[in-house]
Write a protein that holds these residues in place. Structure first.
Motif, PDB file in Angstrom:
ATOM      1  N   CYS A   1      12.254   1.206 -15.608  1.00  0.00           N
ATOM      2  CA  CYS A   1      12.762   1.961 -16.756  1.00  0.00           C
ATOM      3  C   CYS A   1      11.835   3.104 -17.151  1.00  0.00           C
ATOM      4  O   CYS A   1      11.509   3.293 -18.328  1.00  0.00           O
ATOM      5  CB  CYS A   1      13.002   1.025 -17.937  1.00  0.00           C
ATOM      6  N   GLY A   2      11.394   3.883 -16.167  1.00  0.00           N
ATOM      7  CA  GLY A   2      10.593   5.069 -16.427  1.00  0.00           C
ATOM      8  C   GLY A   2       9.105   4.841 -16.417  1.00  0.00           C
ATOM      9  O   GLY A   2       8.337   5.779 -16.673  1.00  0.00           O
ATOM     10  N   ALA A   3       8.653   3.641 -16.110  1.00  0.00           N
ATOM     11  CA  ALA A   3       7.213   3.357 -16.081  1.00  0.00           C
ATOM     12  C   ALA A   3       6.622   3.704 -14.723  1.00  0.00           C
ATOM     13  O   ALA A   3       7.334   3.958 -13.750  1.00  0.00           O
ATOM     14  CB  ALA A   3       6.955   1.884 -16.393  1.00  0.00           C
ATOM     15  N   GLU A   4       5.302   3.698 -14.665  1.00  0.00           N
ATOM     16  CA  GLU A   4       4.612   3.954 -13.406  1.00  0.00           C
ATOM     17  C   GLU A   4       4.532   2.682 -12.566  1.00  0.00           C
ATOM     18  O   GLU A   4       4.502   1.568 -13.086  1.00  0.00           O
ATOM     19  CB  GLU A   4       3.194   4.482 -13.671  1.00  0.00           C
ATOM     20  N   ASP A   5       4.498   2.885 -11.236  1.00  0.00           N
ATOM     21  CA  ASP A   5       4.271   1.767 -10.330  1.00  0.00           C
ATOM     22  C   ASP A   5       2.834   1.274 -10.480  1.00  0.00           C
ATOM     23  O   ASP A   5       1.949   1.980 -10.988  1.00  0.00           O
ATOM     24  CB  ASP A   5       4.491   2.202  -8.878  1.00  0.00           C
ATOM     25  N   GLY A   6       2.600   0.051 -10.006  1.00  0.00           N
ATOM     26  CA  GLY A   6       1.226  -0.424  -9.918  1.00  0.00           C
ATOM     27  C   GLY A   6       0.500   0.279  -8.787  1.00  0.00           C
ATOM     28  O   GLY A   6       1.119   0.828  -7.870  1.00  0.00           O
ATOM     29  N   PRO A   7      -0.828   0.301  -8.794  1.00  0.00           N
ATOM     30  CA  PRO A   7      -1.584   0.932  -7.716  1.00  0.00           C
ATOM     31  C   PRO A   7      -1.556   0.058  -6.460  1.00  0.00           C
ATOM     32  O   PRO A   7      -1.201  -1.120  -6.519  1.00  0.00           O
ATOM     33  CB  PRO A   7      -2.998   1.025  -8.289  1.00  0.00           C
ATOM     34  N   PRO A   8      -1.920   0.597  -5.308  1.00  0.00           N
ATOM     35  CA  PRO A   8      -1.847  -0.156  -4.052  1.00  0.00           C
ATOM     36  C   PRO A   8      -2.927  -1.228  -3.949  1.00  0.00           C
ATOM     37  O   PRO A   8      -3.964  -1.175  -4.612  1.00  0.00           O
ATOM     38  CB  PRO A   8      -2.037   0.923  -2.987  1.00  0.00           C
ATOM     39  N   ASN A   9      -2.654  -2.193  -3.076  1.00  0.00           N
ATOM     40  CA  ASN A   9      -3.645  -3.212  -2.734  1.00  0.00           C
ATOM     41  C   ASN A   9      -4.669  -2.640  -1.760  1.00  0.00           C
ATOM     42  O   ASN A   9      -4.433  -1.598  -1.117  1.00  0.00           O
ATOM     43  CB  ASN A   9      -2.967  -4.413  -2.074  1.00  0.00           C
TER      44      ASN A   9
ATOM     45  N   VAL B   1       0.840  -1.197   0.000  1.00  0.00           N
ATOM     46  CA  VAL B   1       0.000   0.000   0.000  1.00  0.00           C
ATOM     47  C   VAL B   1       0.877   1.250   0.000  1.00  0.00           C
ATOM     48  O   VAL B   1       0.801   2.076  -0.911  1.00  0.00           O
ATOM     49  CB  VAL B   1      -0.949   0.014   1.208  1.00  0.00           C
ATOM     50  N   ARG B   2       1.711   1.387   1.001  1.00  0.00           N
ATOM     51  CA  ARG B   2       2.630   2.528   1.056  1.00  0.00           C
ATOM     52  C   ARG B   2       3.686   2.434  -0.045  1.00  0.00           C
ATOM     53  O   ARG B   2       4.141   3.452  -0.567  1.00  0.00           O
ATOM     54  CB  ARG B   2       3.307   2.572   2.432  1.00  0.00           C
ATOM     55  N   HIS B   3       4.076   1.204  -0.368  1.00  0.00           N
ATOM     56  CA  HIS B   3       5.096   0.964  -1.391  1.00  0.00           C
ATOM     57  C   HIS B   3       4.596  -0.133  -2.328  1.00  0.00           C
ATOM     58  O   HIS B   3       4.939  -1.310  -2.179  1.00  0.00           O
ATOM     59  CB  HIS B   3       6.416   0.552  -0.736  1.00  0.00           C
ATOM     60  N   PRO B   4       3.766   0.217  -3.312  1.00  0.00           N
ATOM     61  CA  PRO B   4       3.216  -0.794  -4.230  1.00  0.00           C
ATOM     62  C   PRO B   4       4.283  -1.322  -5.185  1.00  0.00           C
ATOM     63  O   PRO B   4       5.442  -0.893  -5.172  1.00  0.00           O
ATOM     64  CB  PRO B   4       2.117  -0.023  -4.966  1.00  0.00           C
ATOM     65  N   THR B   5       3.868  -2.224  -6.039  1.00  0.00           N
ATOM     66  CA  THR B   5       4.783  -2.849  -6.989  1.00  0.00           C
ATOM     67  C   THR B   5       5.428  -1.814  -7.898  1.00  0.00           C
ATOM     68  O   THR B   5       4.744  -0.967  -8.478  1.00  0.00           O
ATOM     69  CB  THR B   5       4.025  -3.869  -7.841  1.00  0.00           C
ATOM     70  N   ARG B   6       6.747  -1.903  -8.031  1.00  0.00           N
ATOM     71  CA  ARG B   6       7.496  -0.896  -8.775  1.00  0.00           C
ATOM     72  C   ARG B   6       7.426  -1.132 -10.281  1.00  0.00           C
ATOM     73  O   ARG B   6       7.404  -2.266 -10.763  1.00  0.00           O
ATOM     74  CB  ARG B   6       8.961  -0.930  -8.330  1.00  0.00           C
ATOM     75  N   GLY B   7       7.400  -0.013 -11.027  1.00  0.00           N
ATOM     76  CA  GLY B   7       7.583  -0.072 -12.463  1.00  0.00           C
ATOM     77  C   GLY B   7       9.061   0.003 -12.801  1.00  0.00           C
ATOM     78  O   GLY B   7       9.897   0.348 -11.949  1.00  0.00           O
TER      79      GLY B   7
END
Length: 582
Positions: free
Chosen positions: A478-486, A470-476
């Motif tokens: 090479c310049g992409a966005e992270d996934g949203p939180p659970n 939640v505070r640290h969701p799945t990382r993207g």
């Protein structure tokens, strides 16, 4: 090397690989618990004892996070019984501080003799439905030490010279809430080892022990050459990255996991110096688990046709300072390590490698919103459910491919149980299990959308719910966005409860539901580079809304006609390109 030598190596290697595959099929078809026969949460492999060391020679596709953890467990068991091994012996172990990961993952090991010596060892590593301790199912967010995680099993013999040790067997069953399941699962694991024994003896009978071992050595050398060739293609250097664990379920937050990947020629070292000290909660990762998740990361960047054996391991070194969250000292609890901080270990290793091998990294996602439930059937017998469907979703993107599927790649060997079978086996109804719009990390290649799942309990039960990512969701990458939180929600007659971090031993009445939102995977590369037609296809498939298409990708779509406003799109994308760093 002669052609005959290479052909013999592949025939022998294929025979051992097939034996490992047959082990896997044996467990699936004969085990009793749904975790084994439906979810396939286990891994099978075969080891060879050479110069006092156990080395992996074959492994079947299974639960990917068991990839390397199986190796230290075998070595620990052999060190314990090195001078006391006999035909018909069967060893059981689960000690996280002696080659294990978390206590629910038990390992079964059987020696196979040749020339009157123990040479080969079929092995099954599997997640037991229960492992004793204060909490049904083995995930205790209130654990303050290893004994509150569950019953620790050091290497012990379940069978000796082919005879069941009834005293040991009864002790293991007595410390388990679902002994009927466990009895069937142990028999299935032993049956798998006996199957492998028959296949190994046939191979040795055909080629002789000398030629068999020489062929396995050739296969190991081949795998090592392939892995080294990949590493050698990366530029030498030190590549640092860090990520964070949300919390330890006992008040600690934003726990750093740091890694420097040092590439030197065809060798790579992953140095976790700088990682946070061990914590009070059960997210600490014993060294075998840390090694396993590093190799999960390595396996995801190596060609999939490279055989997984000892050669895969040799070019990689791991430095994990003692007393840190990636190598804790006993008796710190470790019960959730195969989810958290295992996810962060693989994630930070891939983030480091993204700086030297960007086209190889991606797809990692394992920050699960866990919820374990237990209760009793109408006849009084206990049941324990992992609520597997609630963990699905979240696969990230990689170079050349969007994220896809329901399980993240770290769980690719695990099979999603059928909804119908789950509803037959447990007093539940799965009311919703579907992709959620606007939950994929944006990028040139986007992550898989998140999944919303609602499970309704038809009988009262006890549930432990643990939220992460939640505070640290799945990382993207090479310049992409992270996934949203659970997200995780309890839906009771009195109203809805949003789980912020943990719910401990919550009594749930019949007709209560638990709803999971598994955040989607992170993307790869800049979202502004995603082709317009692919964005339009995502809008048409309801993966992405028109609003998010404009906001994240700079593509302005008329949803009625699914037509692109090219002028507005050009303007949006030009603005996005100007705002990008560099």
């Amino acid at each position: 090397m002669t052609p005959e030598t290479m052909i013999r190596a592949r025939v022998v290697g294929g025979g051992f690989d097939t034996a490992a595959d047959e082990m896997s099929a044996t467990v699936t078809r004969t085990a009793r618990s749904p975790i084994f026969n439906e979810a396939h949460d286990f891994t099978t492999g075969i080891f060879e004892l050479k110069d006092g060391k156990a080395r992996l020679v074959a492994q079947a596709p299974g639960c990917t996070l068991h990839l390397y953890a199986i190796c230290p467990a075998v070595q620990a068991a052999l060190d314990c019984f090195r001078n006391d091994l006999h035909p018909g012996d069967l060893i059981l172990a689960s000690d996280p501080y002696d080659g294990g990961t978390h206590i629910p993952d038990h390992v079964i090991i059987q020696p196979v003799f040749a020339d009157r010596k123990p040479v080969f060892f079929p092995v099954v590593r599997a997640h037991f439905a229960d492992s004793g301790g204060p909490v049904a199912g083995g995930y205790n967010p209130a654990a303050r030490d290893i004994w509150q995680d569950g019953v620790v099993v050091p290497p012990i013999k379940l069978y000796e010279r082919g005879e069941r040790r009834t005293d040991v067997f009864d002790m293991v069953l007595a410390n388990n809430r679902v002994p009927d399941w466990l009895l069937g699962d142990l028999d299935a694991m032993r049956g798998a080892c006996l199957t492998a024994q028959a296949r190994i003896e046939r191979i040795v009978g055909r080629f002789g022990i000398g030629e068999t071992r020489a062929a396995l050595e050739t296969n190991i050398a081949y795998a090592e050459r392939r892995v080294r060739a990949e590493i050698a293609s990366w530029p030498d250097g030190d590549y640092y990255a860090e990520t964070f664990i949300d919390h330890d379920y006992q008040g600690g937050h934003d726990i750093r996991v740091a890694c420097t990947a040092r590439v030197r020629g065809s060798d790579v070292t992953f140095d976790f110096t700088g990682t946070a000290p061990q914590v009070n909660g059960f997210v600490n990762s014993p060294i075998a688990n840390t090694l396993s998740f590093v190799f999960v990361a390595i396996a995801s960047v190596i060609d999939e046709d490279v055989p997984v054996n000892e050669g895969y391991i040799r070019p990689v070194t791991v430095i994990a300072p003692e007393g840190t969250v990636v190598n804790p000292l006993p008796p710190k609890p470790v019960g959730n390590c195969t989810c958290i901080c295992g996810a962060e270990i693989a994630e930070v290793a891939l983030l480091a490698l993204s700086q030297c091998a960007p086209k190889r990294v991606g797809v990692n996602c394992h920050k699960l919103p866990l919820a374990y439930s237990s209760g009793r059937y109408e006849d009084g017998k206990p049941w324990i459910s992992l609520n597997f469907h609630g963990y699905t979703g979240g696969a990230g993107a990689a170079y050349g491919t969007d994220g896809w599927g329901l399980y993240p790649p770290l769980m690719t060997g695990v099979i999603l149980p059928s909804i119908e079978m789950n509803e037959m086996q447990y007093p539940i109804r799965i009311e919703k299990h579907e992709y959620e719009r606007d939950t994929a990390g944006a990028g040139r290649w986007r992550g898989a959308p998140g999944v919303r799942t609602r499970i309704r309990f038809l009988a009262e039960n006890i549930t432990n719910a643990m939220l992460a990512g939640v505070r640290h969701p799945t990382r993207g990458f090479c310049g992409a966005e992270d996934g949203p939180p659970n997200a995780l929600t309890l839906i009771e007659e009195a109203g809805r409860t949003e789980v912020t971090e943990v719910i401990y031993n919550r009594h749930l009445a019949a007709n209560t539901a638990i709803e999971f939102l598994r955040g989607g995977g992170g993307g790869w590369g800049s979202a502004a580079d995603r082709p317009v037609d692919e964005v339009v296809a995502d809008v048409a498939n309801d993966y992405v809304s028109a609003g998010k298409a404009s906001e994240q990708y700079g593509v302005v779509v008329d949803t009625t006609a699914l037509e692109v406003d090219q002028g507005a799109t050009d303007q949006r994308r030009t603005k996005m390109a100007r705002s990008q760093p560099g």
